[in-house]
Structures are given as C-alpha cells and as structure tokens.
Design a protein around this motif. Sequence first.
Motif, PDB file in Angstrom:
ATOM      1  N   ARG A   4      17.214 168.385  47.618  1.00 30.01           N
ATOM      2  CA  ARG A   4      16.730 167.025  47.417  1.00 30.01           C
ATOM      3  C   ARG A   4      17.009 166.534  46.008  1.00 30.01           C
ATOM      4  O   ARG A   4      16.940 167.287  45.045  1.00 30.01           O
ATOM      5  CB  ARG A   4      15.219 166.962  47.678  1.00 30.01           C
ATOM      6  CG  ARG A   4      14.852 167.016  49.146  1.00 30.01           C
ATOM      7  CD  ARG A   4      13.334 166.996  49.343  1.00 30.01           C
ATOM      8  NE  ARG A   4      12.992 166.637  50.697  1.00 30.01           N
ATOM      9  CZ  ARG A   4      13.012 167.484  51.724  1.00 30.01           C
ATOM     10  NH1 ARG A   4      13.358 168.735  51.522  1.00 30.01           N
ATOM     11  NH2 ARG A   4      12.705 167.082  52.942  1.00 30.01           N
ATOM     12  N   GLN A   5      17.316 165.245  45.914  1.00 19.32           N
ATOM     13  CA  GLN A   5      17.332 164.526  44.655  1.00 19.32           C
ATOM     14  C   GLN A   5      16.348 163.381  44.828  1.00 19.32           C
ATOM     15  O   GLN A   5      16.503 162.537  45.713  1.00 19.32           O
ATOM     16  CB  GLN A   5      18.733 164.005  44.324  1.00 19.32           C
ATOM     17  CG  GLN A   5      19.769 165.101  44.090  1.00 19.32           C
ATOM     18  CD  GLN A   5      19.556 165.838  42.774  1.00 19.32           C
ATOM     19  OE1 GLN A   5      18.658 165.505  42.003  1.00 19.32           O
ATOM     20  NE2 GLN A   5      20.369 166.856  42.529  1.00 19.32           N
ATOM     21  N   VAL A   6      15.306 163.343  43.983  1.00 16.47           N
ATOM     22  CA  VAL A   6      14.173 162.453  44.221  1.00 16.47           C
ATOM     23  C   VAL A   6      13.894 161.602  42.995  1.00 16.47           C
ATOM     24  O   VAL A   6      13.984 162.066  41.860  1.00 16.47           O
ATOM     25  CB  VAL A   6      12.908 163.274  44.572  1.00 16.47           C
ATOM     26  CG1 VAL A   6      11.757 162.352  44.932  1.00 16.47           C
ATOM     27  CG2 VAL A   6      13.194 164.245  45.706  1.00 16.47           C
ATOM     28  N   SER A   7      13.531 160.336  43.243  1.00 11.72           N
ATOM     29  CA  SER A   7      13.000 159.474  42.185  1.00 11.72           C
ATOM     30  C   SER A   7      11.549 159.178  42.522  1.00 11.72           C
ATOM     31  O   SER A   7      10.993 159.731  43.471  1.00 11.72           O
ATOM     32  CB  SER A   7      13.819 158.173  42.096  1.00 11.72           C
ATOM     33  OG  SER A   7      13.419 157.280  43.106  1.00 11.72           O
ATOM     34  N   ALA A   8      10.950 158.275  41.794  1.00 11.67           N
ATOM     35  CA  ALA A   8       9.537 157.959  42.030  1.00 11.67           C
ATOM     36  C   ALA A   8       9.313 157.439  43.440  1.00 11.67           C
ATOM     37  O   ALA A   8       8.278 157.687  44.043  1.00 11.67           O
ATOM     38  CB  ALA A   8       9.051 156.934  41.000  1.00 11.67           C
ATOM     39  N   TYR A   9      10.276 156.692  44.004  1.00 14.26           N
ATOM     40  CA  TYR A   9      10.067 156.171  45.344  1.00 14.26           C
ATOM     41  C   TYR A   9      11.380 156.059  46.130  1.00 14.26           C
ATOM     42  O   TYR A   9      11.583 155.158  46.922  1.00 14.26           O
ATOM     43  CB  TYR A   9       9.339 154.828  45.314  1.00 14.26           C
ATOM     44  CG  TYR A   9      10.020 153.686  44.597  1.00 14.26           C
ATOM     45  CD1 TYR A   9      10.409 152.536  45.290  1.00 14.26           C
ATOM     46  CD2 TYR A   9      10.240 153.735  43.225  1.00 14.26           C
ATOM     47  CE1 TYR A   9      11.010 151.471  44.635  1.00 14.26           C
ATOM     48  CE2 TYR A   9      10.835 152.679  42.572  1.00 14.26           C
ATOM     49  CZ  TYR A   9      11.220 151.549  43.271  1.00 14.26           C
ATOM     50  OH  TYR A   9      11.811 150.505  42.609  1.00 14.26           O
ATOM     51  N   ALA A  10      12.276 156.986  45.904  1.00 15.75           N
ATOM     52  CA  ALA A  10      13.501 157.080  46.704  1.00 15.75           C
ATOM     53  C   ALA A  10      13.881 158.547  46.795  1.00 15.75           C
ATOM     54  O   ALA A  10      13.458 159.361  45.976  1.00 15.75           O
ATOM     55  CB  ALA A  10      14.627 156.260  46.080  1.00 15.75           C
ATOM     56  N   GLU A  11      14.671 158.883  47.802  1.00 12.20           N
ATOM     57  CA  GLU A  11      15.003 160.287  48.011  1.00 12.20           C
ATOM     58  C   GLU A  11      16.352 160.411  48.706  1.00 12.20           C
ATOM     59  O   GLU A  11      16.681 159.643  49.602  1.00 12.20           O
ATOM     60  CB  GLU A  11      13.920 160.966  48.856  1.00 12.20           C
ATOM     61  CG  GLU A  11      14.161 162.453  49.072  1.00 12.20           C
ATOM     62  CD  GLU A  11      13.028 163.109  49.847  1.00 12.20           C
ATOM     63  OE1 GLU A  11      12.739 164.276  49.586  1.00 12.20           O
ATOM     64  OE2 GLU A  11      12.441 162.429  50.711  1.00 12.20           O
ATOM     65  N   PRO A 136      18.966 162.097  37.402  1.00 12.93           N
ATOM     66  CA  PRO A 136      18.067 161.104  36.779  1.00 12.93           C
ATOM     67  C   PRO A 136      17.501 160.156  37.819  1.00 12.93           C
ATOM     68  O   PRO A 136      18.218 159.676  38.702  1.00 12.93           O
ATOM     69  CB  PRO A 136      18.985 160.373  35.787  1.00 12.93           C
ATOM     70  CG  PRO A 136      20.046 161.368  35.460  1.00 12.93           C
ATOM     71  CD  PRO A 136      20.269 162.153  36.722  1.00 12.93           C
ATOM     72  N   GLU A 137      16.194 159.891  37.740  1.00  8.88           N
ATOM     73  CA  GLU A 137      15.527 159.035  38.714  1.00  8.88           C
ATOM     74  C   GLU A 137      16.229 157.687  38.861  1.00  8.88           C
ATOM     75  O   GLU A 137      16.381 157.172  39.971  1.00  8.88           O
ATOM     76  CB  GLU A 137      14.067 158.805  38.309  1.00  8.88           C
ATOM     77  CG  GLU A 137      13.163 159.977  38.561  1.00  8.88           C
ATOM     78  CD  GLU A 137      11.698 159.593  38.464  1.00  8.88           C
ATOM     79  OE1 GLU A 137      11.409 158.380  38.309  1.00  8.88           O
ATOM     80  OE2 GLU A 137      10.856 160.485  38.554  1.00  8.88           O
ATOM     81  N   LYS A 138      16.643 157.134  37.752  1.00  4.64           N
ATOM     82  CA  LYS A 138      17.279 155.813  37.797  1.00  4.64           C
ATOM     83  C   LYS A 138      18.540 155.850  38.639  1.00  4.64           C
ATOM     84  O   LYS A 138      18.835 154.899  39.376  1.00  4.64           O
ATOM     85  CB  LYS A 138      17.614 155.350  36.366  1.00  4.64           C
ATOM     86  CG  LYS A 138      18.083 153.902  36.303  1.00  4.64           C
ATOM     87  CD  LYS A 138      16.988 152.938  36.738  1.00  4.64           C
ATOM     88  CE  LYS A 138      17.457 151.496  36.601  1.00  4.64           C
ATOM     89  NZ  LYS A 138      16.435 150.538  37.082  1.00  4.64           N
ATOM     90  N   LEU A 139      19.290 156.943  38.581  1.00  8.26           N
ATOM     91  CA  LEU A 139      20.527 157.042  39.347  1.00  8.26           C
ATOM     92  C   LEU A 139      20.246 157.154  40.843  1.00  8.26           C
ATOM     93  O   LEU A 139      20.970 156.592  41.660  1.00  8.26           O
ATOM     94  CB  LEU A 139      21.344 158.252  38.876  1.00  8.26           C
ATOM     95  CG  LEU A 139      22.770 158.363  39.417  1.00  8.26           C
ATOM     96  CD1 LEU A 139      23.535 157.062  39.225  1.00  8.26           C
ATOM     97  CD2 LEU A 139      23.508 159.507  38.722  1.00  8.26           C
ATOM     98  N   VAL A 140      19.165 157.864  41.209  1.00  7.02           N
ATOM     99  CA  VAL A 140      18.772 157.923  42.620  1.00  7.02           C
ATOM    100  C   VAL A 140      18.471 156.523  43.134  1.00  7.02           C
ATOM    101  O   VAL A 140      18.898 156.132  44.237  1.00  7.02           O
ATOM    102  CB  VAL A 140      17.540 158.843  42.815  1.00  7.02           C
ATOM    103  CG1 VAL A 140      17.075 158.813  44.272  1.00  7.02           C
ATOM    104  CG2 VAL A 140      17.865 160.273  42.400  1.00  7.02           C
ATOM    105  N   GLU A 141      17.747 155.742  42.334  1.00 11.10           N
ATOM    106  CA  GLU A 141      17.407 154.383  42.747  1.00 11.10           C
ATOM    107  C   GLU A 141      18.646 153.497  42.826  1.00 11.10           C
ATOM    108  O   GLU A 141      18.779 152.673  43.742  1.00 11.10           O
ATOM    109  CB  GLU A 141      16.380 153.798  41.778  1.00 11.10           C
ATOM    110  CG  GLU A 141      15.038 154.498  41.859  1.00 11.10           C
ATOM    111  CD  GLU A 141      14.061 154.023  40.797  1.00 11.10           C
ATOM    112  OE1 GLU A 141      14.253 152.877  40.299  1.00 11.10           O
ATOM    113  OE2 GLU A 141      13.127 154.762  40.477  1.00 11.10           O
ATOM    114  N   ILE A 142      19.576 153.670  41.885  1.00  9.75           N
ATOM    115  CA  ILE A 142      20.813 152.883  41.904  1.00  9.75           C
ATOM    116  C   ILE A 142      21.604 153.176  43.172  1.00  9.75           C
ATOM    117  O   ILE A 142      22.109 152.254  43.837  1.00  9.75           O
ATOM    118  CB  ILE A 142      21.664 153.182  40.649  1.00  9.75           C
ATOM    119  CG1 ILE A 142      21.011 152.571  39.408  1.00  9.75           C
ATOM    120  CG2 ILE A 142      23.091 152.655  40.822  1.00  9.75           C
ATOM    121  CD1 ILE A 142      21.670 152.973  38.104  1.00  9.75           C
ATOM    122  N   LYS A 143      21.720 154.458  43.542  1.00  9.82           N
ATOM    123  CA  LYS A 143      22.475 154.811  44.746  1.00  9.82           C
ATOM    124  C   LYS A 143      21.777 154.297  46.005  1.00  9.82           C
ATOM    125  O   LYS A 143      22.433 153.914  46.975  1.00  9.82           O
ATOM    126  CB  LYS A 143      22.663 156.329  44.833  1.00  9.82           C
ATOM    127  CG  LYS A 143      23.463 156.940  43.698  1.00  9.82           C
ATOM    128  CD  LYS A 143      24.836 156.294  43.549  1.00  9.82           C
ATOM    129  CE  LYS A 143      25.775 156.642  44.678  1.00  9.82           C
ATOM    130  NZ  LYS A 143      27.154 156.114  44.442  1.00  9.82           N
TER     131      LYS A 143
END
Length: 267
Positions: A4-11, A136-143
């Motif tokens: 898993r690669q996870v951000s605050a509210y994306a995965e 990085p969380e920001k990159l998960v959200e960007i993708k």
Amino acid sequence: MAQRQVSAYAEMVLTCNEDFHCTGEKVLQEHALLRVVSGQLTVIQAEKSTICEAGQTLLFPKNQLFTLSKQCYDGRPYKSVIISLPTQLLRAFYEKNTLKDLRPAEAEILKLDQDALLDSLFASMLPYFDLNKPLPEKLVEIKTHEAIEILRNVRPDIDGILSDFSEPGKINLADFMEKNYMFNISLDKFARLTGRSLTTFQRDFKKAFEMSPQRWLTRKRLALAHYQLSEKRKRPVDVYFETGFENLSHFSYAFKKQFGYPPTMLP
C-alpha cells in the motif's frame, strides 16, 4: 499479499496472489479503480459475470455487492493495482470542478475501454511499489486526482457516479434478497444495502418472508446448492462458496440436515 501507498485520505494498493485460485466477496465503502496487471479476474454479480485480463480496467462504484475470483493465467500470478477514490476527496474535487454531464449514471461495475491515458496512469504507478519507503502523501493525492481526471475523459458520463454522495435509499427488500441471497455477507451489510437499520431490516424481512433472515438464507442457499449438484453436476467443493457457505464442512452439515443425506451422495 498487498503493498500500500497511503495518504491522509487516499490509497493505492498493489495486490499479488500466488495461489492458483482465490475468491472473496466484497461491498466497497468507496469507489475504486482497478487495473489487472497479470492473471485473470472474474467479477460475479447477481445477474452477470465480467472477466478482466491483463491490461484491462474496472471501475467499482461503492455499495455494490459482488464476488471476486482471482486466478493465475498464462502461467502468471494474479496481480492488480487498485486506486481508492474516497468520498472526502471526491467532494473536494467537485467543489472546484463543474460537472461535465448532469445526467444520472447507473451505478454498476464498469469495464472501461482500452485507453492510452489509463495505460500511462498505471504504468507510472508500478515503480512506486518497489520503493523501500512510503510515497509522499501529496504524490498519492496527485495520482488520485489524475485518476479522476482520466476517468472523466474516458467516460464523460462518469460524473453521475463519482459526484453522487447519497447513502443507499430504502429499496424493495424482497426483490433485493431474491437476487442476492447467495452472497455470504453479514446481515448488517444486507441491511445497509437495502437502506435500513439492522432492526428495521429484520422486521421488514419477517413481514416479507414470514421467517427469520438466517433461516430463509439457509433454505435458499441449500436449494440452490441442490440444483447445482443434481442438475449441473457440480462438485460440493465447487458449490459451497458459490451458494454462500463459508466452508465445505458447514455446507455438508447443513445439507445433510436439510435433505437427509450428504451432498456427495445425491440419490
């Protein structure tokens, strides 16, 4: 196995199954985009089945009931990449973006057409799972935002699904259960999918079928199993899961109790 690669509210998740065959029932709480990397995936719903092979992509709307069958194919294990599309992220996205298509779209599992944008999205993500540190969380959200924009390009009517933030409404319980009784999920989930609390579900169920949900489900599943064994000539080991039983021993016990003989000895 899942990475898993996870951000605050994306995965984003890479799944890998080395076994020849693996099955499981699902009800997703969030929309999800899935690309089969290798192997074969069969999605079984009440009224249809969809086969997805390497390079193909599915969109799973939330609150849909289905069974996944994952298999090796062409000598390769099943692998897939899954991008969750959480409600919180979608709300924020649609607060800033205008809907392309205002027509309501039917929430059903979609097999998406081959598209270079989808190919590029998933090809860019696979190296992330080889990292020995979190992305990085920001990159998960960007993708994840990129996935939403690509979906809107591939399917212009997709806004009708992704921008629908309503909870399941109260639907005809009897019709839903007659179509979906073979799925082995909890009564809590059946209740939610019919737009009811568990207490209301049990009350309405008894009114519709004049017996408890547990008793009715067992009877319906055993009747289906008997048909599959006697008419379709299937084996008990192939039937028990398809008809909603957790394991073969429980199925064999319930079958013998209902019919007076084990499933291996149909008259």
